[in-house]
Design an enzyme around this catalytic site. Structure first.
Site, short mmCIF file in Angstrom:
data_model
loop_
_atom_site.label_atom_id
_atom_site.label_comp_id
_atom_site.label_asym_id
_atom_site.label_seq_id
_atom_site.Cartn_x
_atom_site.Cartn_y
_atom_site.Cartn_z
N GLN A 1 0.83 -1.21 0.00
CA GLN A 1 0.00 0.00 0.00
C GLN A 1 0.87 1.26 0.00
OE1 GLN A 1 -3.09 0.73 -0.51
NE2 GLN A 1 -3.85 -1.35 -0.68
N SER A 2 2.02 1.22 -0.64
CA SER A 2 2.93 2.37 -0.63
C SER A 2 2.32 3.60 -1.32
CB SER A 2 4.22 1.98 -1.35
OG SER A 2 5.01 3.14 -1.58
N ASN A 3 2.29 4.70 -0.59
CA ASN A 3 1.85 5.96 -1.18
C ASN A 3 2.91 6.50 -2.13
OD1 ASN A 3 -0.62 6.30 0.41
ND2 ASN A 3 0.81 6.48 2.12
N VAL B 1 4.93 4.59 -4.10
CA VAL B 1 4.82 3.87 -5.37
C VAL B 1 3.63 4.42 -6.17
CG1 VAL B 1 4.37 1.61 -6.41
CG2 VAL B 1 6.05 1.82 -4.57
#
Ligand code: PLP
Length: 333
Positions: free
Chosen positions: A72-74, A76
């Site tokens: 859930q990387s913001n 990326v």
């Protein structure tokens, strides 16, 4: 400072405004800096860093950008869409919970592998690789292998460290400190931000060093060695712009609000999300800004923070939509 290549993506300055109802409730002068409203890629602190990182990539003729992060990387998500609009190919190595084993893993389900940021990653056509959970070092190895895979195909590959935390990432937040000083008029006693890969806090700490504003990072990772890492990355930034380096002691960090671990929610964080939403109508995220705001509320209640305070909203709302539907049941009242 000499000028660095810069790819315009976001709308600056982001708004700064007072949180009147919360100020009254808490008995402090509380403000918010809205990096959730950058106007690009659903907002968030990574947009500032990407303008310099991708500016550098374009200036030097790179074709493919490779990075890594949690699923859930913001970062990326913002990287994927930034590459798309700028005509760069993007690939990212991800894991759901890329923990160091000694830090432990939460014994409940993490944020789910669908929806939220992942839906937006797919909308950007990024080459998203999902690997079985392991620690950060293993994830960095997967990133390197992915970069080499593209190089073997003949592309010129630009590698970006997790969270965009390089000297150029810190530069973006060093400039953001100036932006806040210009907007604020009167200086703040405290600036509080969520912190993880570090360049947000590094840039802001350098920017406010020697002023009356103390920068406090509330960590999303249970790793006290981060202050040392921040100091090392900070040295690279200081060298880049030719100023004297700060030491690990200059980084004011708090690790008390991580909850069960990185990349998942905490009870206090969810309660803080509810408080901000119900009092001010502003959405925080479960992994960083919710936990940082939980820390801010607690530190005010226990008398450790007071006066004129600004909370740096680093964004992240898309991961809220990846929480289980029963999120209302998870919030302890
Ligand atoms: C990445 C991120 C942070 C932490 O910023 P760093 O510069 O990586 O320390 C905080 N909040 C949100 C919402 C983020 O996406």
């Amino acid at each position: 400072m000499s000028e660095f290549p810069h790819a315009p993506l976001i709308q600056l300055p982001t708004p700064l405004h007072k949180l009147s109802r919360l100020s009254q409730k808490l008995g402090v002068d509380l403000w918010i800096k809205r990096d959730d409203l950058t106007g690009f890629g659903e907002g968030g602190n990574k947009g500032r860093k990407l303008e310099y990182l991708l500016g550098d990539a374009l200036e030097n003729g790179y074709e493919v950008v490779v990075s890594c992060g949690s699923s859930q990387s913001n970062f990326v998500r913002q990287l994927g869409v930034a590459c798309k609009v700028l005509g760069l190919k993007c690939a990212a190595a991800t894991m759901q919970l890329p923990y160091d084993t000694p830090a432990g893993k939460p014994n409940f389900e993490a944020l789910n592998l669908k929806g939220g940021n992942i839906a937006l990653d797919k909308l950007s056509d990024l080459d998203l690789r999902v690997y079985p959970d392991d620690d950060w070092m293993v994830l960095y190895d997967y990133q390197e292998k992915l970069a080499q895979e593209y190089e073997e195909k003949g592309f010129k590959v630009y590698r970006i460290a997790v969270g965009g935390s390089s000297a150029l990432g810190a530069l973006a937040f060093y400039k953001a400190a100036d932006e806040l000083k210009k907007q604020a008029g009167e200086p703040f006693d405290w600036l509080v931000t969520g912190t993880s890969s570090g360049s947000t806090q590094i840039g802001l700490t350098y920017g406010f060093h020697g002023s009356e504003t103390k920068v406090l990072g509330i960590s999303a990772d249970p790793e006290p060695e981060l202050a040392e890492e921040f100091a090392e990355n900070g040295e690279k930034f200081a060298e880049l712009i030719g100023i004297s380096p700060l030491t690990a002691r200059d980084f004011n960090m708090n690790f008390d609000y991580v909850g069960p671990g990185y990349a998942t929610w905490s009870d206090d964080g969810l309660a803080a999300i509810r408080e901000m939403w119900q009092t001010e109508g502003i959405l925080l995220d479960p992994i960083y800004s919710g936990k940082a705001f939980a820390g801010l509320l607690d530190l005010i209640k226990t008398g450790k923070l007071s006066g004129r305070i600004v909370f740096w909203h680093t964004g992240g709302a898309p991961s809220f939509y990846a929480l289980p539907e029963s999120v209302d049941l998870l919030i302890k009242r």
